[in-house]
Design an enzyme around this catalytic site. Sequence first.
Site, PDB file in Angstrom:
ATOM      1  CG  ASP A  44      12.345   9.750   0.235  1.00 48.39           C
ATOM      2  OD1 ASP A  44      11.173   9.350   0.362  1.00 48.39           O
ATOM      3  OD2 ASP A  44      12.652  10.775  -0.414  1.00 48.39           O
ATOM      4  CD  GLU A  69      -3.038  -0.861   0.200  1.00 46.80           C
ATOM      5  OE1 GLU A  69      -3.213   0.298  -0.235  1.00 46.80           O
ATOM      6  OE2 GLU A  69      -3.698  -1.838  -0.186  1.00 46.80           O
ATOM      7  CB  THR A  71      -0.207  -4.907   2.188  1.00 47.64           C
ATOM      8  OG1 THR A  71      -1.451  -5.490   1.801  1.00 47.64           O
ATOM      9  CG2 THR A  71       0.744  -4.943   0.999  1.00 47.64           C
ATOM     10  CE  LYS A 108       7.874   0.403   1.502  1.00 50.33           C
ATOM     11  NZ  LYS A 108       7.667  -0.718   0.539  1.00 50.33           N
ATOM     12  NE  ARG A 153       6.741  14.715  -0.067  1.00 47.20           N
ATOM     13  CZ  ARG A 153       6.646  15.402   1.072  1.00 47.20           C
ATOM     14  NH1 ARG A 153       7.536  16.336   1.374  1.00 47.20           N
ATOM     15  NH2 ARG A 153       5.670  15.158   1.928  1.00 47.20           N
ATOM     16  CE1 TYR A 165       4.204   3.491   1.534  1.00 44.19           C
ATOM     17  CE2 TYR A 165       5.277   5.627   1.823  1.00 44.19           C
ATOM     18  CZ  TYR A 165       5.192   4.402   1.180  1.00 44.19           C
ATOM     19  OH  TYR A 165       6.086   4.090   0.184  1.00 44.19           O
TER      20      TYR A 165
HETATM   21  P1  NAD Z   1       1.495   1.273  -6.399  1.00 41.31           P
HETATM   22  O1  NAD Z   1       0.510   1.576  -5.316  1.00 41.31           O
HETATM   23  O2  NAD Z   1       1.380   1.946  -7.709  1.00 41.31           O
HETATM   24  O3  NAD Z   1       1.522  -0.299  -6.673  1.00 41.31           O
HETATM   25  C1  NAD Z   1       1.492  -1.248  -5.660  1.00 41.31           C
HETATM   26  C2  NAD Z   1       1.187  -2.599  -6.287  1.00 41.31           C
HETATM   27  O4  NAD Z   1       1.191  -3.582  -5.231  1.00 41.31           O
HETATM   28  C3  NAD Z   1      -0.182  -2.668  -6.957  1.00 41.31           C
HETATM   29  O5  NAD Z   1      -0.085  -3.308  -8.213  1.00 41.31           O
HETATM   30  C4  NAD Z   1      -1.008  -3.501  -5.992  1.00 41.31           C
HETATM   31  O6  NAD Z   1      -2.038  -4.245  -6.628  1.00 41.31           O
HETATM   32  C5  NAD Z   1       0.048  -4.398  -5.379  1.00 41.31           C
HETATM   33  N1  NAD Z   1      -0.347  -4.886  -4.049  1.00 41.31           N
HETATM   34  C6  NAD Z   1      -0.800  -4.134  -3.006  1.00 41.31           C
HETATM   35  N2  NAD Z   1      -1.112  -4.928  -1.964  1.00 41.31           N
HETATM   36  C7  NAD Z   1      -0.807  -6.193  -2.343  1.00 41.31           C
HETATM   37  C8  NAD Z   1      -0.898  -7.453  -1.691  1.00 41.31           C
HETATM   38  N3  NAD Z   1      -1.387  -7.558  -0.453  1.00 41.31           N
HETATM   39  N4  NAD Z   1      -0.507  -8.562  -2.364  1.00 41.31           N
HETATM   40  C9  NAD Z   1      -0.034  -8.465  -3.631  1.00 41.31           C
HETATM   41  N5  NAD Z   1       0.049  -7.299  -4.306  1.00 41.31           N
HETATM   42  C10 NAD Z   1      -0.328  -6.169  -3.669  1.00 41.31           C
HETATM   43  O7  NAD Z   1       2.912   1.546  -5.726  1.00 41.31           O
HETATM   44  P2  NAD Z   1       4.248   2.171  -6.358  1.00 41.31           P
HETATM   45  O8  NAD Z   1       4.172   3.638  -6.262  1.00 41.31           O
HETATM   46  O9  NAD Z   1       4.516   1.515  -7.645  1.00 41.31           O
HETATM   47  O10 NAD Z   1       5.307   1.679  -5.253  1.00 41.31           O
HETATM   48  C11 NAD Z   1       5.904   0.392  -5.360  1.00 41.31           C
HETATM   49  C12 NAD Z   1       6.856   0.193  -4.200  1.00 41.31           C
HETATM   50  O11 NAD Z   1       7.862   1.201  -4.218  1.00 41.31           O
HETATM   51  C13 NAD Z   1       6.200   0.288  -2.822  1.00 41.31           C
HETATM   52  O12 NAD Z   1       6.810  -0.674  -1.985  1.00 41.31           O
HETATM   53  C14 NAD Z   1       6.525   1.696  -2.355  1.00 41.31           C
HETATM   54  O13 NAD Z   1       6.597   1.758  -0.949  1.00 41.31           O
HETATM   55  C15 NAD Z   1       7.890   1.892  -2.971  1.00 41.31           C
HETATM   56  N6  NAD Z   1       8.246   3.302  -3.294  1.00 41.31           N
HETATM   57  C16 NAD Z   1       7.417   4.092  -4.012  1.00 41.31           C
HETATM   58  C17 NAD Z   1       7.813   5.387  -4.360  1.00 41.31           C
HETATM   59  C18 NAD Z   1       6.925   6.294  -5.181  1.00 41.31           C
HETATM   60  O14 NAD Z   1       7.262   7.477  -5.342  1.00 41.31           O
HETATM   61  N7  NAD Z   1       5.828   5.821  -5.739  1.00 41.31           N
HETATM   62  C19 NAD Z   1       9.058   5.883  -3.935  1.00 41.31           C
HETATM   63  C20 NAD Z   1       9.885   5.038  -3.163  1.00 41.31           C
HETATM   64  C21 NAD Z   1       9.483   3.741  -2.861  1.00 41.31           C
HETATM   65  O1  DAU Z   2       9.132   9.888  -1.033  1.00 41.82           O
HETATM   66  C1  DAU Z   2       8.716   8.662  -1.566  1.00 41.82           C
HETATM   67  C2  DAU Z   2       7.210   8.537  -1.440  1.00 41.82           C
HETATM   68  O2  DAU Z   2       6.647   9.443  -2.379  1.00 41.82           O
HETATM   69  C3  DAU Z   2       6.704   7.123  -1.687  1.00 41.82           C
HETATM   70  O3  DAU Z   2       7.211   6.276  -0.702  1.00 41.82           O
HETATM   71  C4  DAU Z   2       5.178   7.088  -1.671  1.00 41.82           C
HETATM   72  O4  DAU Z   2       4.725   5.787  -2.003  1.00 41.82           O
HETATM   73  C5  DAU Z   2       4.663   8.080  -2.705  1.00 41.82           C
HETATM   74  O5  DAU Z   2       3.254   8.116  -2.653  1.00 41.82           O
HETATM   75  C6  DAU Z   2       5.238   9.477  -2.451  1.00 41.82           C
HETATM   76  O6  DAU Z   2       4.706  10.043  -1.232  1.00 41.82           O
HETATM   77  P1  DAU Z   2       4.255  11.593  -1.130  1.00 41.82           P
HETATM   78  O7  DAU Z   2       3.288  11.723  -0.042  1.00 41.82           O
HETATM   79  O8  DAU Z   2       5.441  12.481  -1.139  1.00 41.82           O
HETATM   80  O9  DAU Z   2       3.544  11.737  -2.589  1.00 41.82           O
HETATM   81  P2  DAU Z   2       2.174  12.443  -3.053  1.00 41.82           P
HETATM   82  O10 DAU Z   2       2.182  12.435  -4.553  1.00 41.82           O
HETATM   83  O11 DAU Z   2       0.990  11.921  -2.345  1.00 41.82           O
HETATM   84  O12 DAU Z   2       2.387  13.949  -2.582  1.00 41.82           O
HETATM   85  C7  DAU Z   2       3.495  14.724  -3.027  1.00 41.82           C
HETATM   86  C8  DAU Z   2       3.425  16.058  -2.310  1.00 41.82           C
HETATM   87  O13 DAU Z   2       2.291  16.799  -2.807  1.00 41.82           O
HETATM   88  C9  DAU Z   2       3.224  15.955  -0.813  1.00 41.82           C
HETATM   89  O14 DAU Z   2       3.942  17.008  -0.180  1.00 41.82           O
HETATM   90  C10 DAU Z   2       1.714  16.173  -0.627  1.00 41.82           C
HETATM   91  C11 DAU Z   2       1.366  17.111  -1.762  1.00 41.82           C
HETATM   92  N1  DAU Z   2       0.001  16.963  -2.333  1.00 41.82           N
HETATM   93  C12 DAU Z   2      -0.409  15.720  -2.680  1.00 41.82           C
HETATM   94  C13 DAU Z   2      -1.662  15.528  -3.237  1.00 41.82           C
HETATM   95  C14 DAU Z   2      -2.133  14.132  -3.621  1.00 41.82           C
HETATM   96  C15 DAU Z   2      -0.790  18.077  -2.541  1.00 41.82           C
HETATM   97  O15 DAU Z   2      -0.390  19.223  -2.239  1.00 41.82           O
HETATM   98  N2  DAU Z   2      -2.038  17.893  -3.083  1.00 41.82           N
HETATM   99  C16 DAU Z   2      -2.518  16.659  -3.428  1.00 41.82           C
HETATM  100  O16 DAU Z   2      -3.685  16.554  -3.900  1.00 41.82           O
END
Ligand code: NAD
Ligand code: DAU
Length: 353
Positions: A135, A88, A104, A163, A223, A159
């Site tokens: 991070d 998640e 999860t 992690k 960010r 969250y």
């Molecule tokens: P996402 O939410 O887009 O995708 C998550 C995927 O995991 C989905 O396909 C979902 O169906 C699957 N999933 C969730 N729960 C599950 C379960 N119980 N069993 C099997 N599959 C399950 O996430 P993302 O943004 O692609 O992030 C992927 C990974 O990278 C995560 O571990 C997240 O913490 C990490 N991460 C994300 C970011 C970011 O900026 N998005 C940055 C750093 C690290």
């Molecule tokens: O830093 C890595 C993380 O980045 C990952 O681990 C997470 O999975 C990923 O979701 C992301 O987290 P953030 O909370 O930084 O991302 P998000 O896109 O939700 O938000 C980025 C910034 O923008 C944060 O400061 C909140 C702000 N924001 C977000 C949304 C959705 C807004 O101002 N308005 C919005 O509607």
Amino acid sequence: MNASKNILITGGAGFIGSHVVRLFVNKYPNYHIYNLDTLTYAGNLENLSDIEGRSNYTFVKLNICDTFSLSKFFDLVEFDGIIHLAAESHVDRSISNPGAFIETNILGTVNLLNLARNQWKDKLEGKRFYHISTDEVYGSLGDTGYFTESTAYDPRSPYSSSKASSDHLVRAYHHTYKMPVVITNCSNNYGPNQFPEKLIPLVINNIKTKKALPVYGKGLNIRDWLYVEDHAAAIDLVFHNGKNGDTYNIGGSNEWKNIELVKKLCQIMDTKLGREAGESEKLITYVTDRAGHDMRYAIDSSKIQNELGWKPSVNFEQGLEKTVDWYLANQAWMDNILSGEYEKYYEAQYKER
Ligand code: NAD
Ligand code: DAU
């Protein structure tokens, strides 16, 4: 040609996972890639339609919290490596529903660790459990400084706490059971296929449809943005060359205040959509801040740069252009999401702000 291997990638139908699956399927025809994903709201097989018929690729619909089915699957295939991305991932959802994140991100990770440990008990040599983390485990920075691999953990949202907990468990399995692990902690990713609950795709979609652009608080939070394919390239390097038991930070060295980023997207989109300069900025709406909103994230990625030779290849200007172009060219992808559960989430999330 690389030796043949069975690689399990969890969360491969999500945003980052789909880019990692595509990279591995294309780059390593000798590997068999198993994409294990339960397809939550964030999982979308459309992300992988271009490679779904490939002979070195198998999709497995499974929940990592379902210990029984997962263990049956581990009886069928012996893995050389596991790249664990399933999670998640959205901070706002963790604030409204922490339980799913505990299940999860913590319990699911422990299930995978236990099954890998059991499968590899007599042959750890050459195996690798790669945990993908964030991070956000390091907490929030002031105006200066960077997160390094030795920064103390200080997670502040459900969250990031979940992690952080999974990171600790992965390290504990390394120290206690000699599990061959690597961990990476990455900054904010952006690019094609990101679910529109996250800032960049949400803003792109709202500009396109002329909806309010919700900026939390004063928009001053910072960010460090990285193009998703650069993260996938780093994952490839760490999976193959990372040192057993080590952690690597991955980041874009690309810090932006949210409000400046939203304005930048407005400018790009005004040009692309043929709108008058300044038209989309009028949609910016300051809304109630996120509870416990971390102020600033910034990664020091010198370790992975110096030891493994990785560096980001896409600058932000190019990356944002590519991202906007992808969303404009893939309206059907967005429409499929908008016709599902997303509308209800959006209403609930932004109604009170
Ligand atoms: P996402 O939410 O887009 O995708 C998550 C995927 O995991 C989905 O396909 C979902 O169906 C699957 N999933 C969730 N729960 C599950 C379960 N119980 N069993 C099997 N599959 C399950 O996430 P993302 O943004 O692609 O992030 C992927 C990974 O990278 C995560 O571990 C997240 O913490 C990490 N991460 C994300 C970011 C970011 O900026 N998005 C940055 C750093 C690290
Ligand atoms: O830093 C890595 C993380 O980045 C990952 O681990 C997470 O999975 C990923 O979701 C992301 O987290 P953030 O909370 O930084 O991302 P998000 O896109 O939700 O938000 C980025 C910034 O923008 C944060 O400061 C909140 C702000 N924001 C977000 C949304 C959705 C807004 O101002 N308005 C919005 O509607």
